[in-house]
Motif scaffolding. Structure first.
Motif, PDB file in Angstrom:
ATOM      1  N   UNK A  85       0.863  -1.181   0.000  1.00 27.22           N
ATOM      2  CA  UNK A  85       0.000   0.000   0.000  1.00 27.22           C
ATOM      3  C   UNK A  85       0.899   1.230   0.000  1.00 27.22           C
ATOM      4  N   UNK A  86       0.680   2.136  -0.957  1.00 28.06           N
ATOM      5  CA  UNK A  86       1.465   3.366  -1.058  1.00 28.06           C
ATOM      6  C   UNK A  86       0.505   4.543  -0.950  1.00 28.06           C
ATOM      7  N   UNK A  87       0.572   5.233   0.177  1.00 23.09           N
ATOM      8  CA  UNK A  87      -0.237   6.442   0.372  1.00 23.09           C
ATOM      9  C   UNK A  87       0.637   7.667   0.106  1.00 23.09           C
ATOM     10  N   UNK A  88       0.281   8.445  -0.914  1.00 19.07           N
ATOM     11  CA  UNK A  88       0.968   9.712  -1.154  1.00 19.07           C
ATOM     12  C   UNK A  88       0.432  10.740  -0.171  1.00 19.07           C
ATOM     13  N   UNK A  89       1.289  11.227   0.701  1.00 23.90           N
ATOM     14  CA  UNK A  89       0.842  12.073   1.799  1.00 23.90           C
ATOM     15  C   UNK A  89       0.654  13.526   1.390  1.00 23.90           C
ATOM     16  N   UNK A  90       1.154  13.900   0.230  1.00 25.93           N
ATOM     17  CA  UNK A  90       1.044  15.293  -0.202  1.00 25.93           C
ATOM     18  C   UNK A  90      -0.100  15.521  -1.185  1.00 25.93           C
ATOM     19  N   UNK A  92      -4.111  13.462  -2.578  1.00 26.51           N
ATOM     20  CA  UNK A  92      -5.131  12.459  -2.258  1.00 26.51           C
ATOM     21  C   UNK A  92      -5.008  11.282  -3.213  1.00 26.51           C
ATOM     22  N   UNK A  93      -3.964  10.466  -2.997  1.00 25.86           N
ATOM     23  CA  UNK A  93      -3.764   9.303  -3.869  1.00 25.86           C
ATOM     24  C   UNK A  93      -3.273   8.109  -3.063  1.00 25.86           C
ATOM     25  N   UNK A  94      -3.873   6.960  -3.318  1.00 24.05           N
ATOM     26  CA  UNK A  94      -3.453   5.696  -2.713  1.00 24.05           C
ATOM     27  C   UNK A  94      -3.394   4.637  -3.798  1.00 24.05           C
ATOM     28  N   UNK A  95      -2.315   3.891  -3.805  1.00 17.28           N
ATOM     29  CA  UNK A  95      -2.175   2.768  -4.722  1.00 17.28           C
ATOM     30  C   UNK A  95      -1.991   1.505  -3.886  1.00 17.28           C
ATOM     31  N   UNK A  96      -2.803   0.498  -4.147  1.00 20.62           N
ATOM     32  CA  UNK A  96      -2.663  -0.812  -3.521  1.00 20.62           C
ATOM     33  C   UNK A  96      -2.364  -1.804  -4.631  1.00 20.62           C
ATOM     34  N   UNK A  97      -1.185  -2.417  -4.585  1.00 16.18           N
ATOM     35  CA  UNK A  97      -0.759  -3.275  -5.687  1.00 16.18           C
ATOM     36  C   UNK A  97      -0.035  -4.499  -5.173  1.00 16.18           C
ATOM     37  N   UNK A  98       0.138  -5.457  -6.059  1.00 20.93           N
ATOM     38  CA  UNK A  98       0.997  -6.601  -5.767  1.00 20.93           C
ATOM     39  C   UNK A  98       2.218  -6.493  -6.665  1.00 20.93           C
ATOM     40  N   UNK A  99       3.388  -6.399  -6.056  1.00 23.74           N
ATOM     41  CA  UNK A  99       4.610  -6.171  -6.820  1.00 23.74           C
ATOM     42  C   UNK A  99       5.064  -7.419  -7.567  1.00 23.74           C
ATOM     43  N   UNK A 103      -0.523  -6.079 -10.523  1.00 25.33           N
ATOM     44  CA  UNK A 103      -1.954  -5.804 -10.505  1.00 25.33           C
ATOM     45  C   UNK A 103      -2.269  -4.917  -9.306  1.00 25.33           C
ATOM     46  N   UNK A 104      -3.253  -4.017  -9.477  1.00 28.14           N
ATOM     47  CA  UNK A 104      -3.576  -3.170  -8.350  1.00 28.14           C
ATOM     48  C   UNK A 104      -4.779  -2.290  -8.575  1.00 28.14           C
ATOM     49  N   UNK A 105      -5.056  -1.470  -7.562  1.00 31.59           N
ATOM     50  CA  UNK A 105      -6.165  -0.524  -7.586  1.00 31.59           C
ATOM     51  C   UNK A 105      -5.631   0.846  -7.199  1.00 31.59           C
ATOM     52  N   UNK A 106      -6.347   1.882  -7.651  1.00 24.13           N
ATOM     53  CA  UNK A 106      -5.870   3.250  -7.453  1.00 24.13           C
ATOM     54  C   UNK A 106      -7.018   4.132  -6.999  1.00 24.13           C
ATOM     55  N   UNK A 107      -6.739   4.975  -6.024  1.00 23.05           N
ATOM     56  CA  UNK A 107      -7.697   5.959  -5.529  1.00 23.05           C
ATOM     57  C   UNK A 107      -7.071   7.337  -5.715  1.00 23.05           C
ATOM     58  N   UNK A 108      -7.788   8.235  -6.415  1.00 17.98           N
ATOM     59  CA  UNK A 108      -7.290   9.593  -6.641  1.00 17.98           C
ATOM     60  C   UNK A 108      -8.437  10.595  -6.598  1.00 17.98           C
ATOM     61  N   UNK A 109      -8.185  11.703  -5.914  1.00 16.48           N
ATOM     62  CA  UNK A 109      -9.116  12.827  -5.917  1.00 16.48           C
ATOM     63  C   UNK A 109     -10.538  12.408  -5.556  1.00 16.48           C
TER      64      UNK A 109
END
Length: 262
Positions: A85-90, A92-99, A103-109
């Motif tokens: 899980x990568x939360x960009x703190x600066x 409104x973006x979160x990426x949850x992926x399998x390295x 494959x993954x999902x993305x949340x933005x704005x």
């Protein structure tokens, strides 16, 4: 008498060989490690570093690691499954992926991204962030990774005056930046990585930066350092388990609610 002496000799030889094989298996190299191109002394020091950090078994048994990268990203990494899980703190973006499978999902704005090309772009960015940010945290555990070549450069004091053995790390067609080179200072007394220098290209003679690796703390069964001079890693945590929603819900979890590994 001669038969008995021969038996004793063969028994001792067997024990010695068995011990050597056992010692070699304590910290086996990853498939693709450049053993042929690496120095035996450098490999020996890499094994000493692994032992000083808690040992290979403790590293393999470490399940979940979280940390804050320079105040810009927070990462939560499930080592066993490859989920990150990568939360960009600066923003409104979160990426949850399998390295392992990208494959993954993305949340933005305020909403989940559904466009396939956009998801692929942000997942790729998320994986690149994990590759970079995890190396800043766990590089000492990765000295014998696939594609790595280790060279022993001799002895040299660190910037704070500690006697150290110096290793050079280069890479053979692995990662996002295979041209990189690192110079690693290993404290001769503690066998801990105490300083590193980064070279964007392996042909560079001068590093882009030289920074400390200090202030090691125990997290579960391993040691981790977050002190990098003016580029610190903070909020380092290790867990034996976390709720599934940490890797399924986009709402940012409060990790302080959960017990850390001891």
């Amino acid at each position: 008498m001669k038969t008995r002496q021969l038996f004793i000799f063969l028994f001792a030889l067997t024990q010695t060989v068995g011990f050597a094989q056992s010692a070699k298996s304590v910290n086996p190299a990853a498939a693709g490690f450049d053993a042929a191109g690496s120095d035996a002394r450098a490999v020996q020091i890499a094994d000493q570093v692994m032992a000083a950090m808690g040992g290979r078994k403790a590293w393999d048994n470490t399940h979940l690691i979280a940390w804050n990268f320079f105040g810009s990203r927070r990462l939560i990494w499930d080592k066993w499954s490859g989920t990150v899980r990568v939360d960009n703190l600066k923003d409104d973006q979160t990426v949850i992926l399998n390295v392992n499978n990208d494959k993954g999902r993305v949340f933005r704005q305020g909403a989940e991204v559904t466009d396939a090309d956009s998801v692929a772009k942000y997942v790729k960015q998320g994986k690149a962030a994990w590759i970079n940010d995890s190396y800043w945290l766990v590089m000492p555990f990765k000295l014998k990774d696939s594609g790595v070549t280790l060279k022993y450069l001799g002895e040299e004091a660190t910037q704070d005056g500690k006697p150290a053995d110096v290793l050079q790390l280069t890479f053979k067609s692995v990662g996002n930046t295979p041209d990189n080179k690192y110079k690693i200072w290993v404290d001769k007394k503690t066998h801990l990585v105490w300083q590193w220098a980064y070279f964007p290209k392996f042909t560079d003679e001068q590093p882009r930066f030289t920074l400390p690796w200090i202030d090691y703390q125990k997290h579960g069964g391993i040691l981790l350092s977050g002190e990098r001079g003016d580029r610190d890693l903070t909020d380092i945590m290790v867990f034996t388990g976390l709720p599934g929603e940490v890797f399924s819900d986009f709402a940012r979890p409060d990790l302080n609610r959960y017990p850390q590994a001891k």
